[in-house]
Design a protein around this motif. Structure first.
Motif, PDB file in Angstrom:
ATOM      1  N   PRO A  64       4.290  15.239  -8.764  1.00  0.00           N
ATOM      2  CA  PRO A  64       2.875  14.938  -8.547  1.00  0.00           C
ATOM      3  C   PRO A  64       2.554  14.442  -7.136  1.00  0.00           C
ATOM      4  O   PRO A  64       1.427  14.608  -6.673  1.00  0.00           O
ATOM      5  CB  PRO A  64       2.549  13.880  -9.610  1.00  0.00           C
ATOM      6  CG  PRO A  64       3.866  13.395 -10.117  1.00  0.00           C
ATOM      7  CD  PRO A  64       4.815  14.534  -9.951  1.00  0.00           C
ATOM      8  N   HIS A  65       3.520  13.853  -6.444  1.00  0.00           N
ATOM      9  CA  HIS A  65       3.281  13.444  -5.060  1.00  0.00           C
ATOM     10  C   HIS A  65       2.948  14.642  -4.171  1.00  0.00           C
ATOM     11  O   HIS A  65       2.275  14.490  -3.149  1.00  0.00           O
ATOM     12  CB  HIS A  65       4.515  12.745  -4.484  1.00  0.00           C
ATOM     13  CG  HIS A  65       4.729  11.359  -5.020  1.00  0.00           C
ATOM     14  ND1 HIS A  65       5.794  10.575  -4.634  1.00  0.00           N
ATOM     15  CD2 HIS A  65       4.024  10.619  -5.900  1.00  0.00           C
ATOM     16  CE1 HIS A  65       5.734   9.416  -5.260  1.00  0.00           C
ATOM     17  NE2 HIS A  65       4.672   9.417  -6.035  1.00  0.00           N
ATOM     18  N   ALA A  67       1.442  17.468  -5.318  1.00  0.00           N
ATOM     19  CA  ALA A  67       0.557  18.330  -6.095  1.00  0.00           C
ATOM     20  C   ALA A  67      -0.443  19.083  -5.225  1.00  0.00           C
ATOM     21  O   ALA A  67      -0.723  20.255  -5.472  1.00  0.00           O
ATOM     22  CB  ALA A  67      -0.189  17.489  -7.139  1.00  0.00           C
ATOM     23  N   LEU A  95       1.872  12.969 -13.735  1.00  0.00           N
ATOM     24  CA  LEU A  95       0.786  12.168 -13.168  1.00  0.00           C
ATOM     25  C   LEU A  95       1.342  10.887 -12.568  1.00  0.00           C
ATOM     26  O   LEU A  95       2.118  10.182 -13.208  1.00  0.00           O
ATOM     27  CB  LEU A  95      -0.231  11.796 -14.255  1.00  0.00           C
ATOM     28  CG  LEU A  95      -0.795  12.938 -15.104  1.00  0.00           C
ATOM     29  CD1 LEU A  95      -1.664  12.369 -16.232  1.00  0.00           C
ATOM     30  CD2 LEU A  95      -1.591  13.913 -14.250  1.00  0.00           C
ATOM     31  N   GLU A 100      -0.574   7.838  -5.951  1.00  0.00           N
ATOM     32  CA  GLU A 100      -1.637   8.831  -5.779  1.00  0.00           C
ATOM     33  C   GLU A 100      -1.509   9.585  -4.450  1.00  0.00           C
ATOM     34  O   GLU A 100      -2.492   9.823  -3.758  1.00  0.00           O
ATOM     35  CB  GLU A 100      -3.025   8.181  -5.911  1.00  0.00           C
ATOM     36  CG  GLU A 100      -3.305   7.652  -7.308  1.00  0.00           C
ATOM     37  CD  GLU A 100      -4.779   7.493  -7.622  1.00  0.00           C
ATOM     38  OE1 GLU A 100      -5.409   8.483  -7.989  1.00  0.00           O
ATOM     39  OE2 GLU A 100      -5.284   6.360  -7.507  1.00  0.00           O
ATOM     40  N   GLY A 102      -0.739  12.640  -4.435  1.00  0.00           N
ATOM     41  CA  GLY A 102      -1.433  13.872  -4.786  1.00  0.00           C
ATOM     42  C   GLY A 102      -2.716  13.530  -5.511  1.00  0.00           C
ATOM     43  O   GLY A 102      -2.774  12.562  -6.271  1.00  0.00           O
ATOM     44  N   ARG A 104      -5.691  13.410  -8.206  1.00  0.00           N
ATOM     45  CA  ARG A 104      -5.559  13.438  -9.664  1.00  0.00           C
ATOM     46  C   ARG A 104      -5.855  14.820 -10.232  1.00  0.00           C
ATOM     47  O   ARG A 104      -5.202  15.255 -11.188  1.00  0.00           O
ATOM     48  CB  ARG A 104      -6.467  12.379 -10.296  1.00  0.00           C
ATOM     49  CG  ARG A 104      -6.032  10.960  -9.988  1.00  0.00           C
ATOM     50  CD  ARG A 104      -6.767   9.930 -10.831  1.00  0.00           C
ATOM     51  NE  ARG A 104      -6.302   8.581 -10.532  1.00  0.00           N
ATOM     52  CZ  ARG A 104      -6.629   7.495 -11.231  1.00  0.00           C
ATOM     53  NH1 ARG A 104      -7.447   7.614 -12.281  1.00  0.00           N
ATOM     54  NH2 ARG A 104      -6.160   6.313 -10.886  1.00  0.00           N
ATOM     55  N   GLN A 107      -2.823  17.006  -9.582  1.00  0.00           N
ATOM     56  CA  GLN A 107      -1.731  16.581 -10.457  1.00  0.00           C
ATOM     57  C   GLN A 107      -1.926  17.131 -11.861  1.00  0.00           C
ATOM     58  O   GLN A 107      -0.984  17.658 -12.477  1.00  0.00           O
ATOM     59  CB  GLN A 107      -1.656  15.052 -10.510  1.00  0.00           C
ATOM     60  CG  GLN A 107      -1.165  14.395  -9.233  1.00  0.00           C
ATOM     61  CD  GLN A 107      -1.037  12.889  -9.385  1.00  0.00           C
ATOM     62  OE1 GLN A 107      -0.622  12.400 -10.433  1.00  0.00           O
ATOM     63  NE2 GLN A 107      -1.395  12.150  -8.342  1.00  0.00           N
TER      64      GLN A 107
END
Length: 263
Positions: A64-65, A67, A95, A100, A102, A104, A107
């Protein structure tokens, strides 16, 4: 015999010591290691490592980092990359609302895409979730209603509600060296409560070295320390935890060939 179900052998921390890392893991009784993808675009690096060592396997996915960086990777692309016999899982995807790095939305899109690929291939999805219990649980329930898939929530640090939801959905939970930290009483209480057929051990190396090695670079051989604490937490022997978590691993990561034992 133990398995490190989640490490990152392609990270720079290991570049000059891969042979030693794998040798020490083998000497510690770690029979299999899965080096987990964080970027689909760097899959070739993971495959080179997995193909170099007989007992190392890998996944394919977007953390997710990253995304936003890999927004738009399709399920078809992921599925195609799983054809290699050394690719045994999807992910890690999910997630992360703590950092955060990436967005939301990206993600969530990636999470749904990886679940679709896991469902299509039958391979397990390695899920990263942090500070996102509610949304993670919602996506898992929504997607499971579309059709079954297999997954593990790795490096679990979430709440009891999400953990019980995960288990009810037939998914797995992985524990890292965080389980050994002095302030992890709530996590240990949860680990003691979970069904024995739904738990895994992992390192997330090079991060999160267990208490005995706190502050040092983590490596797959240290999964033994997490297994010891998990055994103590659950009131069973280390041998029993090793047997159970290894059985769980091979049930979930069913593409990984079993360990041959002498008669």
């Amino acid at each position: 015999m133990l398995v490190d179900s989640h490490c990152h052998l392609d990270f720079p921390d290991f570049a000059d010591d891969l042979d030693g890392i794998v040798s020490r893991a083998e000497a510690a009784g770690v029979s299999r290691m899965v080096t987990i993808s964080t970027r689909v675009r760097e899959q070739a690096k993971l495959l080179a490592i997995a193909e170099r060592f007989q007992n190392v396997y890998c996944s394919v996915g977007t953390h997710p980092h990253h995304a936003d960086e890999e927004d738009g990777v399709t399920a078809s692309e992921l599925i195609a990359l799983t054809k290699n016999p050394k690719v045994v899982a999807l992910g890690e995807a999910g997630l992360d609302y703590f950092y955060e790095h990436g967005s939301r939305d990206a993600q969530a899109r990636g999470f749904h895409t990886h679940i679709a690929a896991a469902r299509a291939t039958g391979l397990p999805l390695v899920i990263h979730t942090r500070e996102a219990d509610e949304d993670c649980g919602h996506i898992l329930e929504e997607e499971m209603a579309k059709g079954a898939f297999r997954a593990v929530l790795h490096c679990y640090t979430g709440g009891r509600e999400l953990a019980m939801k995960v288990v009810a959905l037939g998914l797995y939970i992985g524990f890292t060296g965080i389980l050994t930290f002095k302030k992890s009483d709530a996590l240990r209480a949860l680990a003691a409560e979970l069904p024995k057929d739904r738990i895994l051990v992992e390192t997330d190396a090079p991060y999160l070295a267990p208490g005995k090695f706190r502050g040092k670079r983590n490596e797959p051989s240290y999964v033994v320390e997490t297994a010891k604490v998990l055994a103590d937490t659950r009131g069973v022997s280390v041998e029993e935890i090793s047997r159970q978590t290894t059985e769980n691993f091979f049930r979930l990561f069913s593409k990984v060939p079993p360990v041959e034992t002498s008669a």
